[in-house]
Structure formats: structure tokens, C-alpha cells
Write an enzyme that holds these catalytic residues in place. Sequence first.
Site, mmCIF file in Angstrom:
data_model
loop_
_atom_site.group_PDB
_atom_site.id
_atom_site.type_symbol
_atom_site.label_atom_id
_atom_site.label_comp_id
_atom_site.label_asym_id
_atom_site.label_seq_id
_atom_site.Cartn_x
_atom_site.Cartn_y
_atom_site.Cartn_z
ATOM 1 N N CYS A 103 53.568 -12.378 5.671
ATOM 2 C CA CYS A 103 52.184 -13.012 5.844
ATOM 3 C C CYS A 103 51.170 -12.069 6.674
ATOM 4 O O CYS A 103 50.296 -11.718 6.220
ATOM 5 C CB CYS A 103 51.990 -14.451 6.443
ATOM 6 S SG CYS A 103 50.668 -14.961 6.522
ATOM 7 N N CYS A 200 54.704 -20.861 8.538
ATOM 8 C CA CYS A 200 53.369 -21.510 8.596
ATOM 9 C C CYS A 200 53.306 -22.321 7.325
ATOM 10 O O CYS A 200 52.482 -23.592 7.457
ATOM 11 C CB CYS A 200 52.453 -20.219 8.223
ATOM 12 S SG CYS A 200 53.004 -18.885 7.223
#
Length: 367
Positions: A103, A200
Amino acid sequence: MSDNSQKKVIVGMSGGVDSSVTAYLLQQQGYQVAGLFMKNWEEDDDEEYCSAATDLADAQAVCDKLGIELHTVNFAAEYWDNVFELFLEEYKAGRTPNPDILCNKEIKFKAFLEFAAEDLGADFIATGHYVRRQDVDSKSRLLRGVDGNKDQSYFLYTLSHEQVAQSLFPVGELEKPEVRRIAEQLELVTAKKKDSTGICFIGERKFRDFLGRYLPAQPGPIVSVDGQTVGEHQGLMYHTLGQRKGLGIGGMKDSSEDPWYVVDKDVANNVLVVAQGHEHPRLMSVGLIAQQLHWVDRLPLSGPFRCTVKTRYRQQDIPCTVTPLDEQRIEVRFDEPVAAVTPGQSAVFYQDEICLGGGIIEQRLQE
């Protein structure tokens, strides 16, 4: 003090305390500051939706309090293509990937960096990561954060010196309690908000439930290193090397009373291999082969060198020797054997405070 008043910084606002204080500190340093809230995941249940909505509301409240604008952007498509699909592929192959590293590589320091520069006219981006930047001879280095408990350089090793040069990390110079104290003094809504944990896109949900939606589970035998079947697993993807909990074979014991640990995954035969004791030889590695290398200075390796390595986050630094095998692979030899070196995870290298870079663990080397 250099004059920062003409420099525009876009802060990645997550709705957490670290990014909140980041925005404030940069204001104090004289920059023109604005926030950007990134939506990286299309929620598929109410609980997730509420959590994302709360984060956005908190980010907005902090920006209002600081008197700065908050932009929003949707990177869910980029996230799905460049992070999530790779994450699933790795799990299918029996490896254990780290999506936070992906990410940072694909979203926060690529999509966000480009959007901030091109669409919002930013000179820099900033995040609430606990790392530091040091500029030496017109090249930026990535350093560990001052707070050893919170240092996040492990997650940022894929950054190039150019990306580091375009980024600011003000909380990396502080200890976490100091960051919370600043937020409390400013009466920010995020001051007492607990740190986000977990991946996340999964949030606080059960990992097993989440993975099961996307990958069909394939149950198979749990076999001891001696070849005895001691139980059944619900899917290799739910297990990682060194894992002790959740095996469901607590009552089964060999001659010793030691607990069982996962020591290997035989993907071809769908077998989970276990042994007793956390220092079982099958769990220990003398080194590793890493691939998909990223060096912060982007210079090729010329020969073997000494440094330290972490094979997972929050691990003590391990002294080692790194030898290049070819342009994209290295062999790492530890000074002492290390437990639970896990293919798919990242090996990250350091010289004292400097994060040199790292790579993905392709295989572990055993005696």
C-alpha cells in the site's frame, strides 16, 4: 530557518492522531498545508462503512480546527489492482504477504504523490509515519524514527531517494507520547483515538472470515515432522510459520509437553507441517534468499556487505552478511539462526539508523 511559506504540503489525513499532529507541526514550520483523505477500499459491510465514515469525519474535524482544507480522493480501483489482487495471489501460493508495504509502495507514495503534485500543486506530501529523512549530498536517506517502539521504516523500504525527497515525516522526530500530548493540548478529536491495527482493508474483522470470502478454503491434514497426522487444517492460507494459536491440536502431544508450532507449508500437497517447541530445528533458518529488491539509493550492489536485517516488523536487528546473486536476488546469512523466517514477508536492511532497502523473502535457508 528556511522560508517554507511558498511551499505547499499535502498531508495524508487518515483520521488518526499521527497525521493530525503532522498537519499541525508543518503549519508551525510555516508551510502552506492542506489535507487529503484517501478512500482505498469500497466497504462491503455496515461496520466497515461506519469505521471509514468516522475516520473521514475525524479528519475533517481536525482540518477545521487547524483551519486547513481537506480534499478527498478515491483510490479504490488502484488499490484493488495493485495491492489487493497481489495480496490474494500471494496467499494462494502459500506465502504470507505484507499488504501495508504494498500500500505504501503503490498508493501512498505513488498514486497519492502523483495526485498531490499534479492535481493539487504540492511541493511535498507528508504522512504520519514514524521515520526520518536525511539529505546528504543531494540524495535523501530514509532513517528510523526516533521512537524505537514505533519506527515504521520497515514498511517504507520500497521508497526511492526521489520519493523520500518529496516527503516530509515530522512525527518521526518525536516519541509517540509526545505526539499524543500535542494532540491533547490542541484538543483534537483524534487525541485519544486508539492506533489502527491490522490490515487496512480488513480493519478489526476476523482475518479468516475476510479471506474466506475471496479464496475458497481447502481443508487438509496437519502432519507432524515425524509424519504423523495430528489434525486437520481449514486452509493453508490461514496459517503462517511460527504460528502457535488456532491449530486446534492442543491435546495431541509427542513425548514432550511443548506446544505445537507451524514449521512448514507443503502447498503442492496441501499439508500443514507442525513440530513441538518454538526452537525446533525445522523452524530455524540460517539465512534467506530475497528477490524484488528495492534499495533506497537505487544503486546496484557491487559485492558482499555487512549490515543488520529485520525479517518481520518489530524484530530485533539481526547482524548478517548480504551477497548479491544477480541483479534481483540476494543471499542473506545470519550470524545466529532465526526462527519463523516467512516467505512472502519482507527482509529489510539497516546500517545503524539508515534504512538501506529490502526485498521479498523467496525462501529460507536451513542447515
